[in-house]
Every structure is written in structure tokens, then in C-alpha cells.
Design a protein around this motif. Structure first.
Motif, short mmCIF file in Angstrom:
data_model
loop_
_atom_site.label_atom_id
_atom_site.label_comp_id
_atom_site.label_asym_id
_atom_site.label_seq_id
_atom_site.Cartn_x
_atom_site.Cartn_y
_atom_site.Cartn_z
N LYS A 101 2.14 36.18 3.99
CA LYS A 101 3.47 35.66 4.32
C LYS A 101 4.38 36.71 4.96
CE LYS A 101 5.37 36.48 -0.21
NZ LYS A 101 5.80 35.98 -1.46
N ASP B 138 2.35 32.85 11.55
CA ASP B 138 1.66 32.12 10.49
C ASP B 138 0.57 31.25 11.10
OD1 ASP B 138 2.93 29.88 11.59
OD2 ASP B 138 4.42 29.74 9.99
N GLY B 139 -0.05 30.43 10.28
CA GLY B 139 -1.14 29.59 10.75
C GLY B 139 -0.74 28.64 11.87
N ASN B 140 0.48 28.13 11.80
CA ASN B 140 0.95 27.24 12.88
C ASN B 140 1.00 27.97 14.20
OD1 ASN B 140 1.35 24.91 11.26
ND2 ASN B 140 3.24 25.79 10.49
N ASP B 141 1.45 29.22 14.20
CA ASP B 141 1.49 30.01 15.42
C ASP B 141 0.08 30.24 15.97
OD1 ASP B 141 4.34 30.45 15.35
OD2 ASP B 141 3.99 31.93 13.77
N MET C 185 -2.63 28.36 15.46
CA MET C 185 -3.17 27.11 15.99
C MET C 185 -2.58 26.78 17.35
SD MET C 185 -3.53 24.71 12.58
CE MET C 185 -1.83 24.95 12.02
N LYS C 186 -1.28 26.97 17.48
CA LYS C 186 -0.61 26.66 18.75
C LYS C 186 -1.08 27.61 19.85
CE LYS C 186 3.96 26.20 20.83
NZ LYS C 186 5.40 26.35 20.63
N GLU C 187 -1.13 28.90 19.54
CA GLU C 187 -1.52 29.90 20.54
C GLU C 187 -2.96 29.71 21.01
OE1 GLU C 187 -1.03 33.17 23.09
OE2 GLU C 187 0.49 32.10 21.93
N PRO D 93 -7.57 23.45 15.78
CA PRO D 93 -7.06 22.63 14.69
C PRO D 93 -6.99 23.41 13.38
CG PRO D 93 -9.38 22.17 15.02
CD PRO D 93 -8.96 23.16 16.10
N PRO D 94 -6.32 22.84 12.38
CA PRO D 94 -6.30 23.47 11.06
C PRO D 94 -7.73 23.60 10.54
CG PRO D 94 -4.78 21.61 11.14
CD PRO D 94 -5.57 21.58 12.41
N VAL E 66 -8.63 29.38 11.15
CA VAL E 66 -7.24 29.85 11.16
C VAL E 66 -7.05 30.89 10.06
CG1 VAL E 66 -4.82 29.20 10.89
CG2 VAL E 66 -6.38 27.71 12.15
N ARG F 118 5.37 39.75 16.54
CA ARG F 118 4.86 38.46 17.02
C ARG F 118 3.98 38.65 18.25
NH1 ARG F 118 5.56 33.20 16.51
NH2 ARG F 118 5.46 31.88 18.36
#
Length: 123
Positions: A69, A74-77, A79-81, A85-86, A90, A110
Motif C-alpha cells: 500500500k 496500485d493494482g488498478n494502475d 491493469m490500466k497501464e 485483467p484482474p 497483477v 508513479r
């Protein structure tokens, strides 16, 4: 308990904090002091323990990452980059990023983490 040696690297100190848990550090040091006293330590000064305490405090002041943390992404970043998928991949990428930041805290930006995530994903 633990065995500290003064030749620990900064990353070894950070791994120690990570393993023990930042929230447990004060209690662990209090326990170690009590154990030393109860074992009949001849000197009231515990130089190695004091040295490690100071090194831990330096790492905390430097705002090192002690858990996932604390990473600047994070994981969303991830996945987006990477357009993935989850899933376990990841987590694997985040784990590798965390290890690299433990070795070199200056990578916890970042921009650097996203670049490293791309490198990790392509290898």
C-alpha cells in the motif's frame, strides 16, 4: 527474536521492518531490551540494538515503502497501464515492484513504477 549485524544494508533494514511489521517495531525492541536485561546483560547500553533502532528510525523518516500500500501505484494502475485483467499476474507484478523499491526506495515514483511494470510484464 532477531540477530542484527552492523553490516546490514539499507535494504536489509527495510526487509526487517517489512517482516516484523511497522506497527510491531516498538514492541519488538522493548521485548529485546527486556530479554537482554533479564538475561543478565553486563552493560546497561545495548549498542547494537541502539544502532538498529536508529537505522529503523532513519528508514521510517525517509518514508520507505514497508508494504504494497506504500507503493505510488496500485493494482488498478498496473491493469490500466498494461491492459490486463484482474488476476494473479497483477499481484506478481506488484510484488516484484515492491521488491525493487525495497532495494532502491528512489524508484517509488508513479513514473518509475509504471515503466518498471511494463518491463516486468514484457520479460
Amino acid at each position: 527474536m532477531f540477530w542484527y549485524q552492523t553490516d546490514w544494508t539499507g535494504s536489509a533494514v527495510r526487509r526487517f521492518v517489512r517482516k516484523v511489521g511497522l506497527e510491531n517495531i516498538p514492541a519488538l525492541f522493548a521485548l529485546r531490551r527486556a530479554d537482554n536485561i533479564g538475561s543478565g546483560a553486563r552493560s546497561p547500553r545495548m549498542y547494537a540494538l541502539e544502532s538498529l533502532w536508529e537505522r529503523v528510525q532513519e528508514e521510517i523518516r525517509a518514508a520507505s515503502a514497508f508494504s504494497l500500500k506504500d507503493l505510488k501505484i496500485d493494482g488498478n494502475d498496473v491493469m490500466k497501464e498494461l491492459g490486463i485483467p484482474p488476476g494473479p499476474r497483477v499481484g506478481q507484478i506488484l510484488g516484484e515492484l515492491f521488491e525493487r523499491v525495497t532495494d532502491d526506495p528512489t524508484l517509488n515514483t508513479r513514473e518509475d513504477l509504471l515503466k518498471l511494470a511494463r518491463e516486468i510484464a514484457s520479460s
